[in-house]
Write a protein that holds these residues in place. Structure first.
Motif, PDB file in Angstrom:
ATOM      1  N   TYR A   1      -1.291  -7.733  -6.598  1.00  0.00           N
ATOM      2  CA  TYR A   1      -1.714  -6.718  -7.561  1.00  0.00           C
ATOM      3  C   TYR A   1      -1.473  -5.343  -6.957  1.00  0.00           C
ATOM      4  O   TYR A   1      -1.839  -5.075  -5.803  1.00  0.00           O
ATOM      5  CB  TYR A   1      -3.199  -6.868  -7.902  1.00  0.00           C
ATOM      6  N   VAL A   2      -0.862  -4.455  -7.746  1.00  0.00           N
ATOM      7  CA  VAL A   2      -0.586  -3.087  -7.304  1.00  0.00           C
ATOM      8  C   VAL A   2      -1.222  -2.131  -8.305  1.00  0.00           C
ATOM      9  O   VAL A   2      -0.828  -2.091  -9.483  1.00  0.00           O
ATOM     10  CB  VAL A   2       0.925  -2.812  -7.206  1.00  0.00           C
ATOM     11  N   PRO A   3      -2.227  -1.331  -7.892  1.00  0.00           N
ATOM     12  CA  PRO A   3      -2.896  -0.422  -8.833  1.00  0.00           C
ATOM     13  C   PRO A   3      -1.997   0.726  -9.241  1.00  0.00           C
ATOM     14  O   PRO A   3      -1.098   1.135  -8.502  1.00  0.00           O
ATOM     15  CB  PRO A   3      -4.105   0.070  -8.032  1.00  0.00           C
TER      16      PRO A   3
ATOM     17  N   GLY B   1       0.782  -1.228   0.000  1.00  0.00           N
ATOM     18  CA  GLY B   1       0.000   0.000   0.000  1.00  0.00           C
ATOM     19  C   GLY B   1       0.810   1.272   0.000  1.00  0.00           C
ATOM     20  O   GLY B   1       0.259   2.367   0.046  1.00  0.00           O
ATOM     21  N   GLU B   2       2.107   1.179  -0.027  1.00  0.00           N
ATOM     22  CA  GLU B   2       2.975   2.356   0.023  1.00  0.00           C
ATOM     23  C   GLU B   2       3.974   2.329  -1.128  1.00  0.00           C
ATOM     24  O   GLU B   2       5.146   2.644  -0.971  1.00  0.00           O
ATOM     25  CB  GLU B   2       3.706   2.403   1.367  1.00  0.00           C
ATOM     26  N   GLY B   3       3.502   1.912  -2.319  1.00  0.00           N
ATOM     27  CA  GLY B   3       4.382   1.853  -3.481  1.00  0.00           C
ATOM     28  C   GLY B   3       5.374   0.724  -3.407  1.00  0.00           C
ATOM     29  O   GLY B   3       6.495   0.851  -3.918  1.00  0.00           O
TER      30      GLY B   3
ATOM     31  N   SER C   1       8.534   1.659  -6.883  1.00  0.00           N
ATOM     32  CA  SER C   1       8.117   2.970  -7.374  1.00  0.00           C
ATOM     33  C   SER C   1       8.884   3.400  -8.620  1.00  0.00           C
ATOM     34  O   SER C   1       8.430   4.278  -9.359  1.00  0.00           O
ATOM     35  CB  SER C   1       8.299   4.024  -6.278  1.00  0.00           C
ATOM     36  N   GLY C   2      10.045   2.785  -8.870  1.00  0.00           N
ATOM     37  CA  GLY C   2      10.837   3.134 -10.048  1.00  0.00           C
ATOM     38  C   GLY C   2      10.603   2.180 -11.196  1.00  0.00           C
ATOM     39  O   GLY C   2       9.681   1.366 -11.186  1.00  0.00           O
ATOM     40  N   GLU C   3      11.463   2.258 -12.185  1.00  0.00           N
ATOM     41  CA  GLU C   3      11.346   1.378 -13.342  1.00  0.00           C
ATOM     42  C   GLU C   3      11.653  -0.062 -12.989  1.00  0.00           C
ATOM     43  O   GLU C   3      11.138  -0.996 -13.611  1.00  0.00           O
ATOM     44  CB  GLU C   3      12.290   1.850 -14.457  1.00  0.00           C
ATOM     45  N   ALA C   4      12.502  -0.265 -11.988  1.00  0.00           N
ATOM     46  CA  ALA C   4      12.877  -1.606 -11.563  1.00  0.00           C
ATOM     47  C   ALA C   4      12.697  -1.726 -10.054  1.00  0.00           C
ATOM     48  O   ALA C   4      12.838  -0.738  -9.327  1.00  0.00           O
ATOM     49  CB  ALA C   4      14.323  -1.907 -11.947  1.00  0.00           C
ATOM     50  N   PRO C   5      12.379  -2.904  -9.541  1.00  0.00           N
ATOM     51  CA  PRO C   5      12.234  -3.070  -8.094  1.00  0.00           C
ATOM     52  C   PRO C   5      13.568  -2.945  -7.378  1.00  0.00           C
ATOM     53  O   PRO C   5      14.633  -3.175  -7.958  1.00  0.00           O
ATOM     54  CB  PRO C   5      11.660  -4.485  -7.961  1.00  0.00           C
ATOM     55  N   ARG C   6      13.482  -2.579  -6.104  1.00  0.00           N
ATOM     56  CA  ARG C   6      14.679  -2.426  -5.282  1.00  0.00           C
ATOM     57  C   ARG C   6      14.376  -2.932  -3.877  1.00  0.00           C
ATOM     58  O   ARG C   6      13.343  -2.573  -3.287  1.00  0.00           O
ATOM     59  CB  ARG C   6      15.074  -0.944  -5.225  1.00  0.00           C
ATOM     60  N   ALA C   7      15.234  -3.804  -3.358  1.00  0.00           N
ATOM     61  CA  ALA C   7      15.058  -4.304  -1.997  1.00  0.00           C
ATOM     62  C   ALA C   7      15.457  -3.220  -1.008  1.00  0.00           C
ATOM     63  O   ALA C   7      16.524  -2.613  -1.136  1.00  0.00           O
ATOM     64  CB  ALA C   7      15.898  -5.549  -1.785  1.00  0.00           C
ATOM     65  N   LEU C   8      14.600  -2.953  -0.028  1.00  0.00           N
ATOM     66  CA  LEU C   8      14.918  -1.936   0.967  1.00  0.00           C
ATOM     67  C   LEU C   8      16.003  -2.458   1.908  1.00  0.00           C
ATOM     68  O   LEU C   8      15.856  -3.540   2.487  1.00  0.00           O
ATOM     69  CB  LEU C   8      13.675  -1.563   1.763  1.00  0.00           C
ATOM     70  N   PRO C   9      17.091  -1.712   2.075  1.00  0.00           N
ATOM     71  CA  PRO C   9      18.190  -2.168   2.935  1.00  0.00           C
ATOM     72  C   PRO C   9      17.702  -2.457   4.359  1.00  0.00           C
ATOM     73  O   PRO C   9      16.937  -1.700   4.937  1.00  0.00           O
ATOM     74  CB  PRO C   9      19.159  -0.977   2.911  1.00  0.00           C
ATOM     75  N   GLY C  10      18.148  -3.580   4.887  1.00  0.00           N
ATOM     76  CA  GLY C  10      17.824  -3.931   6.266  1.00  0.00           C
ATOM     77  C   GLY C  10      16.423  -4.473   6.478  1.00  0.00           C
ATOM     78  O   GLY C  10      16.025  -4.731   7.617  1.00  0.00           O
ATOM     79  N   SER C  11      15.652  -4.661   5.402  1.00  0.00           N
ATOM     80  CA  SER C  11      14.259  -5.081   5.572  1.00  0.00           C
ATOM     81  C   SER C  11      14.082  -6.598   5.647  1.00  0.00           C
ATOM     82  O   SER C  11      12.991  -7.072   5.976  1.00  0.00           O
ATOM     83  CB  SER C  11      13.400  -4.529   4.432  1.00  0.00           C
ATOM     84  N   PHE C  12      15.107  -7.368   5.348  1.00  0.00           N
ATOM     85  CA  PHE C  12      15.003  -8.834   5.417  1.00  0.00           C
ATOM     86  C   PHE C  12      15.037  -9.239   6.882  1.00  0.00           C
ATOM     87  O   PHE C  12      16.064  -9.167   7.542  1.00  0.00           O
ATOM     88  CB  PHE C  12      16.158  -9.465   4.638  1.00  0.00           C
ATOM     89  N   ARG C  13      13.867  -9.669   7.400  1.00  0.00           N
ATOM     90  CA  ARG C  13      13.783  -9.942   8.832  1.00  0.00           C
ATOM     91  C   ARG C  13      12.950 -11.191   9.112  1.00  0.00           C
ATOM     92  O   ARG C  13      12.052 -11.524   8.351  1.00  0.00           O
ATOM     93  CB  ARG C  13      13.211  -8.757   9.608  1.00  0.00           C
TER      94      ARG C  13
ATOM     95  N   ALA D   1      -5.698  -0.146   5.101  1.00  0.00           N
ATOM     96  CA  ALA D   1      -6.085   0.980   5.959  1.00  0.00           C
ATOM     97  C   ALA D   1      -5.298   1.011   7.259  1.00  0.00           C
ATOM     98  O   ALA D   1      -4.943   2.086   7.760  1.00  0.00           O
ATOM     99  CB  ALA D   1      -7.582   0.918   6.253  1.00  0.00           C
ATOM    100  N   THR D   2      -5.005  -0.147   7.825  1.00  0.00           N
ATOM    101  CA  THR D   2      -4.340  -0.199   9.131  1.00  0.00           C
ATOM    102  C   THR D   2      -2.914  -0.719   9.065  1.00  0.00           C
ATOM    103  O   THR D   2      -2.150  -0.550  10.029  1.00  0.00           O
ATOM    104  CB  THR D   2      -5.135  -1.099  10.092  1.00  0.00           C
ATOM    105  N   GLY D   3      -2.548  -1.365   7.961  1.00  0.00           N
ATOM    106  CA  GLY D   3      -1.228  -1.964   7.870  1.00  0.00           C
ATOM    107  C   GLY D   3      -1.135  -3.312   8.563  1.00  0.00           C
ATOM    108  O   GLY D   3      -0.056  -3.921   8.596  1.00  0.00           O
ATOM    109  N   THR D   4      -2.236  -3.813   9.111  1.00  0.00           N
ATOM    110  CA  THR D   4      -2.238  -5.127   9.756  1.00  0.00           C
ATOM    111  C   THR D   4      -1.947  -6.206   8.721  1.00  0.00           C
ATOM    112  O   THR D   4      -2.446  -6.163   7.594  1.00  0.00           O
ATOM    113  CB  THR D   4      -3.595  -5.401  10.422  1.00  0.00           C
ATOM    114  N   LEU D   5      -1.131  -7.177   9.117  1.00  0.00           N
ATOM    115  CA  LEU D   5      -0.694  -8.226   8.208  1.00  0.00           C
ATOM    116  C   LEU D   5      -1.108  -9.586   8.763  1.00  0.00           C
ATOM    117  O   LEU D   5      -1.012  -9.830   9.970  1.00  0.00           O
ATOM    118  CB  LEU D   5       0.828  -8.179   8.049  1.00  0.00           C
TER     119      LEU D   5
END
Length: 343
Positions: free
Chosen positions: A287-289, A73-75, A92-104, A127-131
């Motif tokens: 799916y990402v609108p 929900g945040e690009g 959000s760009g032309e190619a995907p990018r892994a966010l540093p430090g996000s592998f947890r 709406a809430t970010g609940t996963l």
């Protein structure tokens, strides 16, 4: 005996962790993820336009095994692995990018040998970010609140699902309902998968409506994603046990408005991934609108490499034009399956 030995070799080749490509480090160690574009464009056919393919790699023994995908929900995308890890991807760009430090690591590791790590499906409330995450073997659903707290449930309706082919598909629909489909069948009909439709959060204990998803062409359902028009895309997979194993993937479409208790729900195949780099073990879809036109967007699928030398972690993007595959809604089957209880 020769066939048995060959099958054993194939199964071992598919077993996670059999072929370790890097030292297995601690779960908390950071993973530096490289995203490499793939030039391949053959091996796919259908109504969706292929717009990109990339391979994800990292020199980390726990990296890989991606079996679930969700839009955050945040690009971006959230990928889940069957070793209990999550990875954030910026698209959000032309190619995907892994966010540093996000592998947890988000599995449960405080139960000794009874660890809960086999994450196979993801659903998210924008709406809430609940996963919510579906875990095979124990057939659990874990809800992760945005503040880090979590709650675990073992739905009684999933108790008899196979340990190795349980809640592989889970999607939170736009109206707050939850769709959960078993990967296996456990019945004489190899195409009829037990499925549940919850009116609300399954962790809250609501009793679901039970039905069967009848998969086309002997595929097994492995993930789902809802489209802006309310229909649902379902990711399907077949495996041919050879050395190495060969995978055949399809994307089908179905309308959840046609689901009825105790009856069959069917889908229409609109896309196939069958050859070259696309003949891999795709298990996650989201799916990402488009920000400019929410009726259009991108369909993303990700492959589980099974930690095998024969497979790769591949991320693929298709274009959804908002008009693809628009037949009349399926007509629910009139015959009720006797082994499926009404809900």
């Amino acid at each position: 005996m020769l066939r048995f030995l060959l099958l054993a070799v194939v199964v071992i080749g598919l077993a996670p962790g059999t072929f370790v490509r890097a030292p297995v480090r601690t779960r908390g160690e950071a993973a530096v993820v490289t995203v490499t574009p793939l030039a391949a464009r053959t091996g796919v056919a259908g109504e969706l336009e292929l717009t990109g393919a990339w391979e994800l790699t990292a020199e980390h023994g726990w990296f890989g095994g991606f079996s679930a995908l969700a839009a955050n929900g945040e690009g971006g995308l959230l990928a889940g692995s069957d070793r209990g890890f999550l990875l954030d991807l910026d698209i959000s760009g032309e190619a995907p990018r892994a966010l540093p430090g996000s592998f947890r690591f988000v599995g449960i590791s405080d139960q000794g040998r009874e660890e809960v790590i086999d994450l196979e499906s993801l659903a998210r409330d924008p709406a809430t970010g609940t996963l919510w995450a579906g875990f095979e073997y124990d057939n659990l659903i874990i809800r992760f609140a945005r503040d880090g707290t979590r709650r675990i449930t073992a739905p009684p309706d999933m108790a008899q699902w196979s340990m190795n082919s349980g809640p592989e598909t889970m999607e939170r629909l736009a109206d707050g309902r939850f769709l959960v489909i078993e990967e296996g069948t456990g019945s004489v009909d190899a195409n009829a998968h037990q499925a549940l439709l919850y009116a609300d959060d399954p962790v809250a204990g609501a009793k679901p409506l039970a039905f069967h998803f009848v998969s086309p062409d002997s595929y097994d359902p492995v993930d789902a994603a809802q489209l802006p028009d309310g229909r649902v895309l379902i990711l399907l997979r077949r495996v041919e046990y050879a050395l190495p194993a060969r995978f055949d993937t399809a994307i089908a479409i179905a309308d959840p408005r046609t689901i009825r208790a105790g009856r069959d729900w069917r889908a229409q195949v609109i896309q196939r991934l069958e050859a070259g780099v696309f003949a891999d073990n795709f298990e996650g879809m989201a799916y990402v609108p488009s920000a400019a036109d929410p009726a259009r967007g991108a369909v993303w699928v990700i492959a589980d490499d099974n930690f095998s030398l024969f497979q790769r972690s591949i991320l693929v993007r298709f274009m959804w034009d908002g008009q693809t595959a628009s037949p009349a809604p399926d007509t629910p089957q009139t015959k009720k399956r006797p082994e499926t209880p009404d809900a």
